[in-house]
Enzyme design. Structure first.
Site, PDB file in Angstrom:
ATOM      1  N   MET A  10     -22.804  -9.984 -31.678  1.00 36.17           N
ATOM      2  CA  MET A  10     -22.259 -10.337 -30.364  1.00 36.17           C
ATOM      3  C   MET A  10     -22.720 -11.718 -29.877  1.00 36.17           C
ATOM      4  O   MET A  10     -23.005 -11.915 -28.700  1.00 36.17           O
ATOM      5  CB  MET A  10     -22.622  -9.255 -29.337  1.00 36.17           C
ATOM      6  CG  MET A  10     -22.169  -7.861 -29.741  1.00 36.17           C
ATOM      7  SD  MET A  10     -20.411  -7.749 -30.124  1.00 36.17           S
ATOM      8  CE  MET A  10     -19.731  -7.702 -28.484  1.00 36.17           C
ATOM      9  N   ARG A  11     -22.828 -12.653 -30.793  1.00 29.73           N
ATOM     10  CA  ARG A  11     -23.214 -14.023 -30.424  1.00 29.73           C
ATOM     11  C   ARG A  11     -22.189 -14.990 -30.967  1.00 29.73           C
ATOM     12  O   ARG A  11     -21.789 -14.864 -32.139  1.00 29.73           O
ATOM     13  CB  ARG A  11     -24.561 -14.389 -31.047  1.00 29.73           C
ATOM     14  CG  ARG A  11     -25.688 -13.490 -30.626  1.00 29.73           C
ATOM     15  CD  ARG A  11     -26.194 -13.867 -29.253  1.00 29.73           C
ATOM     16  NE  ARG A  11     -27.145 -12.883 -28.769  1.00 29.73           N
ATOM     17  CZ  ARG A  11     -27.714 -12.940 -27.568  1.00 29.73           C
ATOM     18  NH1 ARG A  11     -27.411 -13.915 -26.742  1.00 29.73           N
ATOM     19  NH2 ARG A  11     -28.560 -12.032 -27.189  1.00 29.73           N
ATOM     20  N   HIS A  52     -12.676  -8.552 -34.962  1.00 30.38           N
ATOM     21  CA  HIS A  52     -12.509  -8.604 -33.506  1.00 30.38           C
ATOM     22  C   HIS A  52     -11.670  -7.403 -33.050  1.00 30.38           C
ATOM     23  O   HIS A  52     -10.652  -7.088 -33.663  1.00 30.38           O
ATOM     24  CB  HIS A  52     -11.805  -9.914 -33.124  1.00 30.38           C
ATOM     25  CG  HIS A  52     -11.635 -10.039 -31.652  1.00 30.38           C
ATOM     26  ND1 HIS A  52     -12.681 -10.365 -30.821  1.00 30.38           N
ATOM     27  CD2 HIS A  52     -10.564  -9.820 -30.847  1.00 30.38           C
ATOM     28  CE1 HIS A  52     -12.263 -10.360 -29.573  1.00 30.38           C
ATOM     29  NE2 HIS A  52     -10.978 -10.037 -29.567  1.00 30.38           N
ATOM     30  N   ILE A  62     -22.467 -23.098 -38.165  1.00 27.45           N
ATOM     31  CA  ILE A  62     -21.256 -23.014 -38.996  1.00 27.45           C
ATOM     32  C   ILE A  62     -21.258 -24.108 -40.070  1.00 27.45           C
ATOM     33  O   ILE A  62     -20.979 -23.845 -41.251  1.00 27.45           O
ATOM     34  CB  ILE A  62     -19.995 -23.115 -38.100  1.00 27.45           C
ATOM     35  CG1 ILE A  62     -19.932 -21.889 -37.178  1.00 27.45           C
ATOM     36  CG2 ILE A  62     -18.724 -23.216 -38.940  1.00 27.45           C
ATOM     37  CD1 ILE A  62     -18.882 -21.976 -36.082  1.00 27.45           C
ATOM     38  N   ASN A  66     -15.306 -12.555 -39.384  1.00 28.39           N
ATOM     39  CA  ASN A  66     -15.615 -11.748 -38.198  1.00 28.39           C
ATOM     40  C   ASN A  66     -14.551 -10.677 -38.032  1.00 28.39           C
ATOM     41  O   ASN A  66     -13.415 -10.860 -38.461  1.00 28.39           O
ATOM     42  CB  ASN A  66     -15.629 -12.652 -36.954  1.00 28.39           C
ATOM     43  CG  ASN A  66     -15.985 -11.895 -35.698  1.00 28.39           C
ATOM     44  OD1 ASN A  66     -16.890 -11.048 -35.712  1.00 28.39           O
ATOM     45  ND2 ASN A  66     -15.290 -12.168 -34.616  1.00 28.39           N
TER      46      ASN A  66
HETATM   47  C1  GRF Z   1     -16.480  -3.450 -33.238  1.00 31.88           C
HETATM   48  O1  GRF Z   1     -15.509  -2.911 -32.388  1.00 31.88           O
HETATM   49  C2  GRF Z   1     -16.138  -4.882 -33.608  1.00 31.88           C
HETATM   50  O2  GRF Z   1     -14.770  -5.136 -33.654  1.00 31.88           O
HETATM   51  C3  GRF Z   1     -16.769  -5.650 -32.477  1.00 31.88           C
HETATM   52  O3  GRF Z   1     -17.956  -4.968 -32.186  1.00 31.88           O
HETATM   53  C4  GRF Z   1     -17.844  -3.600 -32.567  1.00 31.88           C
HETATM   54  C5  GRF Z   1     -18.982  -3.326 -33.497  1.00 31.88           C
HETATM   55  O4  GRF Z   1     -19.107  -1.993 -33.806  1.00 31.88           O
HETATM   56  N1  GRF Z   1     -16.937  -7.039 -32.842  1.00 31.88           N
HETATM   57  P1  GRF Z   1     -20.138  -1.539 -34.947  1.00 31.88           P
HETATM   58  O5  GRF Z   1     -21.517  -2.080 -34.556  1.00 31.88           O
HETATM   59  O6  GRF Z   1     -19.668  -2.061 -36.255  1.00 31.88           O
HETATM   60  O7  GRF Z   1     -20.112  -0.030 -34.853  1.00 31.88           O
END
Ligand code: GRF
Length: 267
Positions: free
Chosen positions: A135-136, A159, A143, A157
């Site tokens: 989440m960063r 999303h 990069i 990633n």
């Molecule tokens: C997922 O919904 C992903 O798309 C988002 O964060 C969530 C992560 O879930 N970026 P997990 O930690 O893989 O269960």
């Protein structure tokens, strides 16, 4: 067996996508193995999966790094190769209120944390870096040190929305609140923007009157667990080619976009 790739994974939370990737490596749906699991959050539950499967792991405690900088910026040494002007010219993550000061603060604190990530990752060789609920936002500092060949990006990633709709941290909730009749998930390569990189794969599901945010999340996650390993496997097979396209609009303006072409499977 064909070529096996080495995959590094970064997580922040529970790691259900990480689990799907571990399972796919174990059952042969991904021709690869995990090189490491890193987290920005010491409390990430997904780190338990690293221990369970004997995968090396590390934590760079982002909140602690940022706190320390806030407390005494002059006491924190910047990475030796930190070039603020270069990062400012590339970044498109921070805009608006707060202006230059906000941009500088963001890029500086991220580069300090990212240099620590890179230092930890140095111990492992890897072909692909996978963000699985990390989440960063990654800044150009990080990069550029992973994507050494600009034509072959190697940070992916997942999303929780059908990009380019609903970038940001809460894709399923944004989809739900907007009243969309279809939701979905997207796997893409990372670029300098927030969830703006070239799209590799997408899956969609219908949303009905009976759906709740919870049911939407559940439907989405099930699709994520299926989609992410598939995209990683296409990378392993060398089937993801990024191509620069130029389109001319009716008004004569041109639009440039890097897209991913999926090459045929010549197995
Ligand atoms: C997922 O919904 C992903 O798309 C988002 O964060 C969530 C992560 O879930 N970026 P997990 O930690 O893989 O269960």
């Amino acid at each position: 067996m064909g070529k096996q790739i080495h995959i590094g994974v970064l997580i922040s939370g529970g790691g259900s996508n990480l689990q799907a990737i571990i399972d796919a490596c174990e059952n042969g749906n991904i021709s690869g193995q995990l090189a490491f699991i890193g987290s920005d959050n010491p409390k990430a539950d997904g780190l338990k999966r690293a221990a369970k499967y004997n995968i090396p792991s590390f934590v760079v405690d982002y909140p602690a790094v940022i706190r320390k900088f806030k407390e005494a910026p002059s006491k924190i040494s910047l990475p030796a190769d930190f070039d603020l002007d270069d990062l400012i010219s590339k970044q498109s993550l921070v805009h608006g209120k707060g202006g230059a000061k906000k941009v500088k603060y963001f890029l500086t604190t991220r580069a300090i944390a990212e240099a620590k990530l890179l230092k930890e990752m140095k111990a492992y060789s890897f072909d692909l870096l996978v963000l699985a609920g990390f989440m960063r936002n990654l800044s150009p500092y990080f990069i550029d040190r992973i994507n050494l060949d600009r034509n072959n990006p190697r940070i992916m990633n997942i999303h929780p929305a059908l990009l380019p709709a609903f970038p940001g941290t809460d894709g399923y909730a944004d989809t739900y609140r907007y009243g969309c009749k279809v939701g979905g998930c997207t796997v893409h390569f990372i670029d300098y923007g927030e969830d703006t990189g070239p799209i590799i794969g997408q899956r969609a599901f219908p949303i009905s009157e009976e759906d709740t945010l919870e049911s939407i999340r559940k439907k989405g996650l099930v699709l994520e667990w299926e989609l992410y390993p598939k995209c990683i496997q296409m990378f392993a097979e060398g089937r993801l080619k990024t191509v620069k396209k130029t389109f001319t609009l009716a008004n004569g303006q041109t639009v440039r976009r890097t897209i991913v072409e999926i090459l045929p499977n010549n197995k």
